[in-house]
Design a protein around this motif. Sequence first.
Motif, PDB file in Angstrom:
ATOM      1  N   VAL A 105      36.642   3.631 -21.544  1.00  0.00           N
ATOM      2  CA  VAL A 105      37.597   4.809 -21.196  1.00  0.00           C
ATOM      3  C   VAL A 105      38.244   4.816 -22.554  1.00  0.00           C
ATOM      4  O   VAL A 105      38.348   3.939 -23.617  1.00  0.00           O
ATOM      5  CB  VAL A 105      38.357   4.443 -20.187  1.00  0.00           C
ATOM      6  CG1 VAL A 105      37.559   4.420 -18.843  1.00  0.00           C
ATOM      7  CG2 VAL A 105      39.126   2.820 -20.315  1.00  0.00           C
ATOM      8  N   LYS A 114      44.651   2.618 -22.341  1.00  0.00           N
ATOM      9  CA  LYS A 114      45.067   1.799 -21.359  1.00  0.00           C
ATOM     10  C   LYS A 114      45.369   2.249 -19.958  1.00  0.00           C
ATOM     11  O   LYS A 114      45.007   1.755 -18.928  1.00  0.00           O
ATOM     12  CB  LYS A 114      46.522   0.725 -21.808  1.00  0.00           C
ATOM     13  CG  LYS A 114      47.115   0.136 -20.751  1.00  0.00           C
ATOM     14  CD  LYS A 114      48.553  -0.424 -21.286  1.00  0.00           C
ATOM     15  CE  LYS A 114      49.295  -1.036 -20.228  1.00  0.00           C
ATOM     16  NZ  LYS A 114      50.550  -1.580 -20.723  1.00  0.00           N
ATOM     17  N   THR A 132      44.224   5.177 -18.624  1.00  0.00           N
ATOM     18  CA  THR A 132      43.040   5.495 -18.122  1.00  0.00           C
ATOM     19  C   THR A 132      42.241   4.351 -17.316  1.00  0.00           C
ATOM     20  O   THR A 132      41.746   4.195 -16.265  1.00  0.00           O
ATOM     21  CB  THR A 132      42.001   6.120 -19.232  1.00  0.00           C
ATOM     22  OG1 THR A 132      42.825   7.095 -19.855  1.00  0.00           O
ATOM     23  CG2 THR A 132      40.857   6.770 -18.301  1.00  0.00           C
ATOM     24  N   ALA A 133      42.272   3.328 -18.030  1.00  0.00           N
ATOM     25  CA  ALA A 133      41.646   1.988 -17.711  1.00  0.00           C
ATOM     26  C   ALA A 133      42.606   1.422 -16.350  1.00  0.00           C
ATOM     27  O   ALA A 133      41.685   1.202 -15.264  1.00  0.00           O
ATOM     28  CB  ALA A 133      41.898   0.947 -18.592  1.00  0.00           C
ATOM     29  N   GLU A 141      40.969   1.443 -12.473  1.00  0.00           N
ATOM     30  CA  GLU A 141      40.829   0.061 -11.717  1.00  0.00           C
ATOM     31  C   GLU A 141      41.328   0.311 -10.394  1.00  0.00           C
ATOM     32  O   GLU A 141      40.815  -0.057  -9.239  1.00  0.00           O
ATOM     33  CB  GLU A 141      41.629  -0.984 -12.555  1.00  0.00           C
ATOM     34  CG  GLU A 141      41.707  -2.210 -11.562  1.00  0.00           C
ATOM     35  CD  GLU A 141      42.603  -3.310 -12.478  1.00  0.00           C
ATOM     36  OE1 GLU A 141      42.611  -4.386 -12.163  1.00  0.00           O
ATOM     37  OE2 GLU A 141      43.590  -2.930 -12.944  1.00  0.00           O
ATOM     38  N   CYS A 199      40.467  -4.945 -16.517  1.00  0.00           N
ATOM     39  CA  CYS A 199      40.722  -4.133 -17.674  1.00  0.00           C
ATOM     40  C   CYS A 199      40.960  -4.800 -18.891  1.00  0.00           C
ATOM     41  O   CYS A 199      41.703  -5.705 -18.993  1.00  0.00           O
ATOM     42  CB  CYS A 199      42.173  -3.206 -17.296  1.00  0.00           C
ATOM     43  SG  CYS A 199      41.668  -1.955 -15.908  1.00  0.00           S
ATOM     44  N   TYR A 211      42.140  -3.851 -22.708  1.00  0.00           N
ATOM     45  CA  TYR A 211      42.609  -2.858 -23.766  1.00  0.00           C
ATOM     46  C   TYR A 211      43.637  -3.267 -24.605  1.00  0.00           C
ATOM     47  O   TYR A 211      43.888  -4.409 -24.507  1.00  0.00           O
ATOM     48  CB  TYR A 211      43.686  -1.827 -22.653  1.00  0.00           C
ATOM     49  CG  TYR A 211      44.544  -2.472 -21.650  1.00  0.00           C
ATOM     50  CD1 TYR A 211      45.921  -2.976 -22.146  1.00  0.00           C
ATOM     51  CD2 TYR A 211      44.204  -2.487 -20.249  1.00  0.00           C
ATOM     52  CE1 TYR A 211      46.631  -3.694 -21.291  1.00  0.00           C
ATOM     53  CE2 TYR A 211      45.004  -3.129 -19.502  1.00  0.00           C
ATOM     54  CZ  TYR A 211      46.054  -3.821 -19.994  1.00  0.00           C
ATOM     55  OH  TYR A 211      47.250  -4.389 -19.132  1.00  0.00           O
ATOM     56  N   ILE A 236      36.136  -2.727 -17.351  1.00  0.00           N
ATOM     57  CA  ILE A 236      36.776  -1.254 -17.705  1.00  0.00           C
ATOM     58  C   ILE A 236      37.596  -1.616 -19.135  1.00  0.00           C
ATOM     59  O   ILE A 236      38.569  -2.376 -19.152  1.00  0.00           O
ATOM     60  CB  ILE A 236      37.740  -0.700 -17.004  1.00  0.00           C
ATOM     61  CG1 ILE A 236      36.864  -0.636 -15.406  1.00  0.00           C
ATOM     62  CG2 ILE A 236      38.413   0.811 -17.050  1.00  0.00           C
ATOM     63  CD1 ILE A 236      37.956  -0.092 -14.329  1.00  0.00           C
ATOM     64  N   ALA A 237      37.023  -0.964 -20.131  1.00  0.00           N
ATOM     65  CA  ALA A 237      37.485  -1.332 -21.654  1.00  0.00           C
ATOM     66  C   ALA A 237      37.815  -0.162 -22.423  1.00  0.00           C
ATOM     67  O   ALA A 237      36.807   0.757 -22.579  1.00  0.00           O
ATOM     68  CB  ALA A 237      36.611  -2.416 -22.058  1.00  0.00           C
ATOM     69  N   THR A 238      38.648  -0.291 -23.379  1.00  0.00           N
ATOM     70  CA  THR A 238      38.741   0.371 -24.660  1.00  0.00           C
ATOM     71  C   THR A 238      37.625  -0.074 -25.607  1.00  0.00           C
ATOM     72  O   THR A 238      37.347  -1.086 -25.690  1.00  0.00           O
ATOM     73  CB  THR A 238      40.042   0.778 -25.012  1.00  0.00           C
ATOM     74  OG1 THR A 238      40.410  -0.703 -25.351  1.00  0.00           O
ATOM     75  CG2 THR A 238      40.998   1.276 -24.292  1.00  0.00           C
TER      76      THR A 238
END
Length: 202
Positions: free
Chosen positions: A75, A78, A80-81, A85, A101, A103, A123-125
């Motif tokens: 994503v 932060k 957005t993550a 979630e 998450c 970020y 879920i990560a940048t």
Amino acid sequence: MSFKKLIEPLKDTLKTKGIETPLPLQKKILSRIKGGSSMYVYAPKGSGKTSSMIISVIQKLKNAHEDAPRALIFVKDKQTALDLELEFNSYKRGTDLRVYCAYDEKNIDDQRDEIYYGTDIVIATPKRLNRLFYLNSVNLNRLQMCIVDDAEFLFRNNNLAEVTRTPESIGKCQYLVFAEKTDARYERWQDTFMYNAETVKM
């Protein structure tokens, strides 16, 4: 694909949310994702891209298993993550799936420790995921799904290179890219990344 074929916890959640029938996009892609197809999905905002992704991940993973993540979702930032979630948490009721998450704003040593204790969905940048990977802090060997949500952000701040680098480190995996509309940038990317993937446009 009808919702009747989903695992019971998902069916119960959709019923609780008052969702009885799949959206047109969901009808078009859920069964193909379940079948293992890698896909580029282009559809407008509000068409059900994010819910399709969440349903597909939960349907595939079903329950917590071992320590290494089995789904990775890129994503843009932060917020957005964290928002994603929350969405996952609202859909995964009745399962014990673990969502984490990663970020840039969070202390990376804390993230290393927290991931070590086990997670199913990360879920990560892109930059933080790759930094964790090169510090041997996240194991991608068990990955089954690699997903990019709202992929327009890839074409800023070197994110495309960060995401494209990830598959070099993992084995057989299903790839899904969701975006609002296609353009020449995606077509050029597809020549080197997921070049054999299906394309769905709404």
